[in-house]
Design a protein around this motif. Sequence first.
Motif, PDB file in Angstrom:
ATOM      1  N   ALA A 123      91.329  29.367  13.767  1.00  0.00           N
ATOM      2  CA  ALA A 123      91.494  28.754  15.081  1.00  0.00           C
ATOM      3  C   ALA A 123      90.236  27.967  15.396  1.00  0.00           C
ATOM      4  N   GLY A 124      90.391  26.889  16.139  1.00  0.00           N
ATOM      5  CA  GLY A 124      89.242  26.147  16.599  1.00  0.00           C
ATOM      6  C   GLY A 124      88.547  26.880  17.727  1.00  0.00           C
ATOM      7  N   THR A 125      87.309  26.519  17.989  1.00  0.00           N
ATOM      8  CA  THR A 125      86.558  27.131  19.083  1.00  0.00           C
ATOM      9  C   THR A 125      85.458  26.166  19.506  1.00  0.00           C
ATOM     10  N   ALA A 126      84.477  26.647  20.232  1.00  0.00           N
ATOM     11  CA  ALA A 126      83.368  25.794  20.674  1.00  0.00           C
ATOM     12  C   ALA A 126      82.272  25.791  19.616  1.00  0.00           C
ATOM     13  N   TYR A 127      81.568  24.679  19.529  1.00  0.00           N
ATOM     14  CA  TYR A 127      80.497  24.548  18.535  1.00  0.00           C
ATOM     15  C   TYR A 127      79.443  25.641  18.689  1.00  0.00           C
ATOM     16  N   SER A 128      78.876  25.770  19.891  1.00  0.00           N
ATOM     17  CA  SER A 128      77.766  26.724  20.053  1.00  0.00           C
ATOM     18  C   SER A 128      78.184  27.995  20.775  1.00  0.00           C
ATOM     19  N   SER A 161      93.483  19.805   9.580  1.00  0.00           N
ATOM     20  CA  SER A 161      94.815  19.488  10.096  1.00  0.00           C
ATOM     21  C   SER A 161      95.657  20.746  10.298  1.00  0.00           C
ATOM     22  N   ARG A 162      95.271  21.840   9.644  1.00  0.00           N
ATOM     23  CA  ARG A 162      96.001  23.102   9.799  1.00  0.00           C
ATOM     24  C   ARG A 162      95.429  23.963  10.924  1.00  0.00           C
ATOM     25  N   VAL A 163      94.372  23.494  11.587  1.00  0.00           N
ATOM     26  CA  VAL A 163      93.780  24.228  12.714  1.00  0.00           C
ATOM     27  C   VAL A 163      94.526  23.805  13.978  1.00  0.00           C
ATOM     28  N   ARG A 164      95.437  24.642  14.412  1.00  0.00           N
ATOM     29  CA  ARG A 164      96.353  24.264  15.499  1.00  0.00           C
ATOM     30  C   ARG A 164      96.130  25.054  16.792  1.00  0.00           C
ATOM     31  N   GLY A 165      95.442  26.178  16.694  1.00  0.00           N
ATOM     32  CA  GLY A 165      95.209  27.013  17.870  1.00  0.00           C
ATOM     33  C   GLY A 165      93.759  27.018  18.284  1.00  0.00           C
ATOM     34  N   PHE A 166      93.501  27.477  19.505  1.00  0.00           N
ATOM     35  CA  PHE A 166      92.141  27.446  20.057  1.00  0.00           C
ATOM     36  C   PHE A 166      91.756  28.797  20.625  1.00  0.00           C
ATOM     37  N   TRP A 167      90.544  29.225  20.245  1.00  0.00           N
ATOM     38  CA  TRP A 167      89.929  30.447  20.758  1.00  0.00           C
ATOM     39  C   TRP A 167      88.806  30.057  21.711  1.00  0.00           C
ATOM     40  N   PRO A 168      88.970  30.230  23.034  1.00  0.00           N
ATOM     41  CA  PRO A 168      87.841  29.996  23.932  1.00  0.00           C
ATOM     42  C   PRO A 168      86.840  31.140  23.768  1.00  0.00           C
ATOM     43  N   PRO A 169      85.563  30.858  23.521  1.00  0.00           N
ATOM     44  CA  PRO A 169      84.598  31.945  23.317  1.00  0.00           C
ATOM     45  C   PRO A 169      84.647  32.976  24.446  1.00  0.00           C
ATOM     46  N   GLU A 170      84.549  34.234  24.057  1.00  0.00           N
ATOM     47  CA  GLU A 170      84.680  35.377  24.959  1.00  0.00           C
ATOM     48  C   GLU A 170      86.051  35.382  25.644  1.00  0.00           C
ATOM     49  N   MET A 171      86.958  34.540  25.131  1.00  0.00           N
ATOM     50  CA  MET A 171      88.284  34.359  25.720  1.00  0.00           C
ATOM     51  C   MET A 171      88.183  34.037  27.210  1.00  0.00           C
ATOM     52  N   GLY A 172      87.125  33.303  27.563  1.00  0.00           N
ATOM     53  CA  GLY A 172      86.886  32.966  28.959  1.00  0.00           C
ATOM     54  C   GLY A 172      87.732  31.789  29.405  1.00  0.00           C
ATOM     55  N   MET A 173      88.413  31.960  30.538  1.00  0.00           N
ATOM     56  CA  MET A 173      89.281  30.906  31.073  1.00  0.00           C
ATOM     57  C   MET A 173      89.113  30.824  32.577  1.00  0.00           C
ATOM     58  N   THR A 174      88.876  29.622  33.075  1.00  0.00           N
ATOM     59  CA  THR A 174      88.796  29.414  34.514  1.00  0.00           C
ATOM     60  C   THR A 174      90.151  29.647  35.167  1.00  0.00           C
ATOM     61  N   GLY A 175      90.129  30.022  36.443  1.00  0.00           N
ATOM     62  CA  GLY A 175      91.366  30.127  37.203  1.00  0.00           C
ATOM     63  C   GLY A 175      91.541  28.972  38.171  1.00  0.00           C
ATOM     64  N   ASN A 176      90.526  28.114  38.271  1.00  0.00           N
ATOM     65  CA  ASN A 176      90.607  26.953  39.152  1.00  0.00           C
ATOM     66  C   ASN A 176      91.687  26.006  38.633  1.00  0.00           C
ATOM     67  N   PRO A 177      92.717  25.728  39.430  1.00  0.00           N
ATOM     68  CA  PRO A 177      93.850  24.943  38.910  1.00  0.00           C
ATOM     69  C   PRO A 177      93.457  23.564  38.377  1.00  0.00           C
ATOM     70  N   ALA A 178      92.609  22.837  39.117  1.00  0.00           N
ATOM     71  CA  ALA A 178      92.238  21.492  38.681  1.00  0.00           C
ATOM     72  C   ALA A 178      91.442  21.538  37.386  1.00  0.00           C
ATOM     73  N   ILE A 196      94.772  31.115  22.789  1.00  0.00           N
ATOM     74  CA  ILE A 196      94.893  32.564  22.942  1.00  0.00           C
ATOM     75  C   ILE A 196      94.051  32.986  24.139  1.00  0.00           C
ATOM     76  N   LEU A 197      94.639  33.856  24.986  1.00  0.00           N
ATOM     77  CA  LEU A 197      93.971  34.331  26.192  1.00  0.00           C
ATOM     78  C   LEU A 197      94.151  35.839  26.339  1.00  0.00           C
ATOM     79  N   PRO A 198      93.294  36.484  27.123  1.00  0.00           N
ATOM     80  CA  PRO A 198      93.473  37.909  27.425  1.00  0.00           C
ATOM     81  C   PRO A 198      94.402  38.081  28.617  1.00  0.00           C
ATOM     82  N   ASN A 199      95.029  39.233  28.734  1.00  0.00           N
ATOM     83  CA  ASN A 199      95.928  39.430  29.875  1.00  0.00           C
ATOM     84  C   ASN A 199      95.170  39.448  31.191  1.00  0.00           C
TER      85      ASN A 199
END
Length: 412
Positions: A123-128, A161-178, A196-199
Amino acid sequence: MNPNPLAVFVPWLHMHQPPIWVGDHLTGNLEKMLNGEPNSEEHWNAQWFAQAYKNPARYVELLTQEGHSPRIMVDYSGVLLEELARLSSGIFNHLHVDGEVMGDVIGLWRRVLSNHPDAVEFAGTAYSHCYFPATPERDHEGQIMEWRRVFADLFGQEALSRVRGFWPPEMGMTGNPAEALRFIRLLKKCGYEWIILPNSALEHPEGWSVPALENRVHWLVVESGGESERILCVVRDTDMGIRQQSGHNVDGCINDIRYRGKVLQDGEVPPLIVPTSDGENGNVMMFEYFRNTFAPMFRNSTSWQDIEFMTVSRYMDQYLRNGPSTEVKLKPAGGSWIGGHQSWNEGDRRQRVLMAVEQLSQDYDLAVQEKRMDTHQLPLLLCETSCYVYWNSEFWFDQADRCVAWARNLIT
């Protein structure tokens, strides 16, 4: 292949080491540890960390040669991939771990990705390994695209080309809609089909069991300002991820997979069970996981023919050609794989680091606009390494301060 499996299962290992200052030289933490005193705990740990980064490729190749069909998901930060490449042409040629020379780890990965593309999916992710909810938005694309550049340089465009999914480091995701809407659009612009995200980051729809949320692929739908965006969303199996890192034996793992399969057996497609954990931290991952859990699971797969082993993208191709039938939304606060965002943004010292990085990002952006520097962002991206704030210690805060001062000197 079982045409009607009770469940589909794939383990996922996350790998990262941060950049670190040694004297006046910025290097990788793994290299720093390997160069420690030969009899020190740091050096002893480092050799097993190195082995952990080799193990997924090593065991995929070994098990395939034995006639089995292993499957695994992995993600490696860009800075770790670069460090493994440096070490593969240097220290690893002389490092023996468990009676075997480490050798060219990147070369091994290159061979496995070429010869066994169905067995392992990156899966792809962030560089650093930046924590996106605490990283300036203007730098998100740089983090994502720099990882893709590193991966393509090491393994080629076909592998990328086979890297189709993304792992946000620490599975961190904002909740801000914009912000979330812009982030999803950015992922899709950069070529990603799913995340991929955590519940903990998702609203729990009324009437859904935990397996119904965690073991299905959904559409993640975000709406803001009259606009809407969606992306396929895989959800981490929290319980099994914790057990994976703490020493889940094969029988226990199979029983848990079957339990989830039975809970969701009335669904349109078999559930997808994805436990995720760090791939190197702790004695289990360093010494036990591949030998005692991963390898026996595939060597004895004829004993559990009701379970299918399949990477995430292959599952989507097989079972979700028309997309999933369920939708999920983000919680207002978002989340991470340890719950909230506090470990990256709470406290005066963390806030000082984040403000310094934000100012650096603004100044860098201005310098580019004024054509005082090119678009080479690496120093800025390195300052955004999540480890600098996560550990909440003066040592790592000092690493952040030094990195920011170094990057600022390059800008000015």
